[in-house]
Design an enzyme around this catalytic site. Structure first.
Site, short mmCIF file in Angstrom:
data_model
loop_
_atom_site.label_atom_id
_atom_site.label_comp_id
_atom_site.label_asym_id
_atom_site.label_seq_id
_atom_site.Cartn_x
_atom_site.Cartn_y
_atom_site.Cartn_z
N ARG A 125 15.30 -18.97 9.70
CA ARG A 125 15.05 -19.89 9.11
C ARG A 125 13.37 -20.38 8.96
O ARG A 125 12.85 -21.13 8.31
CB ARG A 125 15.61 -21.20 9.62
CG ARG A 125 15.48 -22.65 9.17
CD ARG A 125 16.27 -23.64 9.68
NE ARG A 125 16.24 -23.70 11.27
CZ ARG A 125 15.08 -24.49 12.06
NH1 ARG A 125 14.29 -24.72 11.39
NH2 ARG A 125 15.30 -24.30 13.33
N TYR A 160 9.95 -30.98 -15.94
CA TYR A 160 11.22 -30.57 -15.86
C TYR A 160 12.00 -31.67 -15.23
O TYR A 160 11.84 -32.60 -14.46
CB TYR A 160 11.31 -29.41 -14.79
CG TYR A 160 12.86 -28.87 -14.18
CD1 TYR A 160 13.63 -28.34 -15.29
CD2 TYR A 160 13.34 -29.04 -12.84
CE1 TYR A 160 15.06 -28.09 -14.71
CE2 TYR A 160 14.39 -28.55 -12.49
CZ TYR A 160 15.05 -28.32 -13.31
OH TYR A 160 16.56 -27.77 -13.19
N ASP A 192 2.97 -26.96 -11.33
CA ASP A 192 4.02 -26.13 -11.68
C ASP A 192 3.57 -25.11 -12.64
O ASP A 192 3.53 -25.37 -13.89
CB ASP A 192 5.11 -26.97 -12.01
CG ASP A 192 6.43 -26.21 -12.35
OD1 ASP A 192 6.33 -25.13 -12.65
OD2 ASP A 192 7.53 -26.95 -12.34
N LYS A 207 13.03 -17.95 -12.76
CA LYS A 207 12.51 -17.73 -13.95
C LYS A 207 11.92 -16.36 -14.20
O LYS A 207 12.44 -15.47 -13.88
CB LYS A 207 11.70 -18.70 -14.60
CG LYS A 207 12.44 -20.24 -14.17
CD LYS A 207 13.76 -20.49 -14.56
CE LYS A 207 14.03 -22.09 -14.92
NZ LYS A 207 14.13 -22.56 -13.37
#
Length: 429
Positions: A78, A131, A218, A243
């Site tokens: 983690r 987005y 972004d 992507k």
């Protein structure tokens, strides 16, 4: 002879990112000579001594500053993992970042980063359109936590954006908080509108705040090949690695990278929120980085040829590509200063509305009807009824997301075949 597996030069010769993707940050001798990193599918790691465990946790939990040459020892997946460390080292190269962190999704990267930067009474300014998930976070989730968000749609104009940034900072002062971040998505999804990053950074610096708001970008649509936000004043860069970086439509992941001090805050939030990605996904992404430049170059070449053929088509009102011939002179100037390529995600405005768009989409044979973008295969979607369906009619109108808008993610297939598919689908309108 020993090798420096973090060397970025060959003697005096600087090595290109595509070369470094083949071995940077990985020592085969630590993994039985395996030429590629194995998958470290483990939850926890054995300390050599109790003293090591103490030192590792002191650094991981911020109890002391890490020594300049000290690496964070492996603790728990983690927090860190060899697959993630190799991947993050290589991702940072593309953007010239101090540090990169990988997350379980693009939205995990965005939400963790914004949570790390903001607190109650703060204001976050963001550019629209963005987005759909990003806008949902900003418009619906952050206000529940006492963070006010301000969207600006007239953001292709540098003066208008600077005015909006000043107004957001003044609003934060009234609320007793700070301007926590200026969040930019460029090119914008799905209109390909460009934001002048240098102008945004200049406007933030002009506020003369003791703790300047970071410029967060972004860069999913163009990066990391075709746009380098950190070179144009950005402090942090975000990606949906799902992507182009992943590139095969077979994984979900995200990334944040940038300035070391800010990345420390994001790393703390990732550790506590547990938004890190898993070792297998990190391994897949490391594999994908080896072919990133080839895939992005081919898909961009395909998209450029399709844009050339579609522009002026009798069934199309406009073709929206970043800095393209149909964009304004100001947009073209931003593109010339800021971008190295137009990428391979484009949109078209059809003559008609939703009915015509649906007839065209339903007639496609090679383009697959799916959201997402940046994969090897070509995809087509209808943003107004899918990714941006939660926008109000007024917001869609402001952002230029009409019912006649179709977004195309161009893949690496034969371009003649792709055009033949689009041509026959347009004939069905």
């Amino acid at each position: 002879m020993t090798r420096d597996h973090h060397a970025r030069t060959l003697g005096e010769h600087p090595l290109a990112p595509e070369t470094l993707m083949m071995g940077y940050g990985y020592d085969p001798t630590l993994s039985e000579g395996s030429i590629k990193p194995p998958i470290f599918q483990t939850s926890t790691f054995v300390f050599r001594s109790a003293e090591d465990g103490k030192r590792f946790f002191e650094v991981a939990y911020g109890l002391r500053e890490k020594d300049p040459e000290e690496a964070l020892g492996l603790i728990y997946s983690r927090i860190n993992n060899p697959n993630l460390e190799i991947l993050e080292d290589r991702l940072a190269i593309w953007d010239g970042a101090d540090k990169a962190l990988v997350f379980s999704s693009g939205m995990a990267a965005i939400s963790t980063t914004i949570l790390a930067l903001s607190r109650p009474n703060d204001v976050v300014l963001y550019t629209a359109p963005a987005y759909g998930g990003t806008e949902y976070l900003f418009d619906r989730i952050l206000p529940r936590m006492g963070v006010e968000t301000v969207s600006v749609t007239d953001c292709g104009n540098a003066d208008a954006l600077a005015t909006a940034i000043r107004a957001a900072a003044e609003r934060a002062t009234v609320r007793g908080g700070r301007l926590a971040a200026v969040y930019v998505e460029t090119p914008a999804n799905p209109t390909n509108q460009l934001i002048d990053l240098q102008a945004a950074a200049t406007a933030i610096r002009a506020l003369d705040q003791a703790d300047p708001a970071p410029l967060v970008v972004d860069n999913t649509f163009l990066g990391p090949l075709w746009q380098k936000p950190l070179e144009h004043g950005a402090d942090l860069v975000l990606y949906s690695l799902t992507k182009y970086v992943g590139g095969h439509s077979d994984l979900i992941a995200g990334a944040c990278m940038g300035r070391a001090d800010l990345m420390g805050r994001v790393a703390e939030m990732r550790t506590i929120c547990g938004t890190i990605t898993d070792p297998h996904t990190a391994w897949l992404l490391t594999r994908s980085l080896e072919t990133l430049h080839i895939r992005m170059e081919r898909s961009q070449a395909n998209a450029a040829e399709l844009v050339r053929r579609l522009r002026g088509h009798s069934r199309i009102e406009a073709v929206l590509d970043a800095g393209g011939a149909e964009s304004s002179p100001e947009q073209q100037a931003i593109f010339a200063r800021q971008c190295l390529g137009a990428g391979s995600t484009i949109s078209v405005r059809l003559r008609g509305g939703e009915a015509e768009a649906f007839r065209m989409l339903n007639a496609l044979k090679l383009f697959k009807l799916a959201v997402s973008l940046g994969g090897t295969e070509s995809l087509a979607s209808h943003p107004s009824s899918t990714t941006h369906s939660d926008y109000s009619p007024e917001a869609k109108a402001r952002c230029g997301i009409g019912d006649n808008l179709v977004r195309l993610s161009v893949g690496i297939e034969n371009v003649e075949d792709l055009f033949a598919d689009l041509d026959q689908a347009l004939a069905a309108i």
